[in-house]
Design a protein around this motif. Structure first.
Motif, mmCIF file in Angstrom:
data_model
loop_
_atom_site.group_PDB
_atom_site.id
_atom_site.type_symbol
_atom_site.label_atom_id
_atom_site.label_comp_id
_atom_site.label_asym_id
_atom_site.label_seq_id
_atom_site.Cartn_x
_atom_site.Cartn_y
_atom_site.Cartn_z
ATOM 1 N N ASN A 53 0.851 -1.192 0.000
ATOM 2 C CA ASN A 53 0.000 0.000 0.000
ATOM 3 C C ASN A 53 0.885 1.240 0.000
ATOM 4 O O ASN A 53 1.755 1.384 0.853
ATOM 5 N N ILE A 54 0.643 2.129 -0.953
ATOM 6 C CA ILE A 54 1.432 3.349 -1.090
ATOM 7 C C ILE A 54 0.590 4.573 -0.727
ATOM 8 O O ILE A 54 1.100 5.559 -0.224
ATOM 9 N N GLY A 55 -0.723 4.515 -1.025
ATOM 10 C CA GLY A 55 -1.581 5.651 -0.752
ATOM 11 C C GLY A 55 -3.042 5.283 -0.888
ATOM 12 O O GLY A 55 -3.389 4.193 -1.333
ATOM 13 N N PHE A 56 -3.901 6.234 -0.494
ATOM 14 C CA PHE A 56 -5.341 6.025 -0.623
ATOM 15 C C PHE A 56 -6.054 7.366 -0.629
ATOM 16 O O PHE A 56 -5.495 8.395 -0.248
ATOM 17 N N ILE A 57 -7.317 7.316 -1.059
ATOM 18 C CA ILE A 57 -8.205 8.478 -1.018
ATOM 19 C C ILE A 57 -9.613 7.974 -0.743
ATOM 20 O O ILE A 57 -10.006 6.908 -1.226
ATOM 21 N N THR A 58 -10.358 8.746 0.067
ATOM 22 C CA THR A 58 -11.762 8.442 0.319
ATOM 23 C C THR A 58 -12.587 9.690 0.040
ATOM 24 O O THR A 58 -12.109 10.810 0.203
ATOM 25 N N LEU A 59 -13.816 9.478 -0.373
ATOM 26 C CA LEU A 59 -14.743 10.574 -0.641
ATOM 27 C C LEU A 59 -15.960 10.428 0.256
ATOM 28 O O LEU A 59 -16.417 9.311 0.531
ATOM 29 N N SER A 60 -16.507 11.598 0.667
ATOM 30 C CA SER A 60 -17.687 11.596 1.529
ATOM 31 C C SER A 60 -18.654 12.681 1.056
ATOM 32 O O SER A 60 -18.262 13.840 0.939
ATOM 33 N N PRO A 61 -19.912 12.317 0.782
ATOM 34 C CA PRO A 61 -20.885 13.337 0.365
ATOM 35 C C PRO A 61 -21.141 14.344 1.480
ATOM 36 O O PRO A 61 -21.219 13.976 2.647
ATOM 37 N N THR A 62 -21.278 15.620 1.101
ATOM 38 C CA THR A 62 -21.618 16.659 2.071
ATOM 39 C C THR A 62 -22.974 17.292 1.762
ATOM 40 O O THR A 62 -23.542 17.961 2.614
ATOM 41 N N SER A 63 -23.463 17.103 0.540
ATOM 42 C CA SER A 63 -24.800 17.556 0.138
ATOM 43 C C SER A 63 -25.166 16.800 -1.136
ATOM 44 O O SER A 63 -24.364 16.029 -1.658
ATOM 45 N N LYS A 64 -26.359 17.079 -1.668
ATOM 46 C CA LYS A 64 -26.743 16.373 -2.900
ATOM 47 C C LYS A 64 -25.888 16.796 -4.092
ATOM 48 O O LYS A 64 -25.781 16.064 -5.062
ATOM 49 N N ASP A 65 -25.242 17.948 -4.006
ATOM 50 C CA ASP A 65 -24.429 18.454 -5.113
ATOM 51 C C ASP A 65 -22.926 18.342 -4.889
ATOM 52 O O ASP A 65 -22.156 18.528 -5.822
#
Length: 151
Positions: A53-65
């Protein structure tokens, strides 16, 4: 190799391994534990080289847009090799299909050299400064929100 990861334990293991290598950015144990735990529930991409494992990214919704980069890290030994850019591009392609905007929160300029480099990195990806919240986290870490309009 960039992979979309669905296994919760693999997400947790990867996030922990990467964040432990980055104490300059992730030095608060409670916050780091929260990043690792929440990463299990979010869209998660990792970059691996020779099975490591060298790196990672995660995404999280904050609104519908809008969706935000919840957490991202590249091991120090692999930084400045365009792996973060490639990882970001994978996550951005996902975001473009579902959202209008992408945002990221970081510490504002002029407080820590590591975060100044982080802001430069996001600027190179097309992010713009939206607003600084001086007390969102605490007075030593004013929160800068950067945004990017998705095509």
């Amino acid at each position: 190799m960039i992979l979309f990861v669905t296994n919760d334990e693999e997400k947790s293991r990867c996030a922990q391994e990467i964040l432990q290598d980055l104490p300059e950015w992730f030095g608060l144990p409670e916050a780091t534990a929260e990043y690792i735990e929440k990463s299990k529930t979010l869209p998660f991409w990792s970059v691996k080289e020779q099975g490591e494992n060298i790196g990672f990214i995660t995404l999280s919704p904050t609104s519908k847009d809008t969706i935000e980069i919840y957490c991202m890290g590249i091991k120090k030994s692999a930084q400045r090799q365009k792996l973060g850019t490639k990882l970001f591009e994978e996550a951005e392609n996902y975001a473009k299909k579902h959202y209008k905007y992408l945002q990221v929160k970081t510490v504002d300029e002029g407080h820590y050299p590591e975060y100044d480099r982080t802001i430069q990195f996001y600027g190179s990806l097309g992010f713009s400064r939206l607003e600084v919240f001086p007390a969102l986290w605490d007075e030593w870490n004013p929160c800068l929100i950067l945004v990017k309009k998705l095509a």
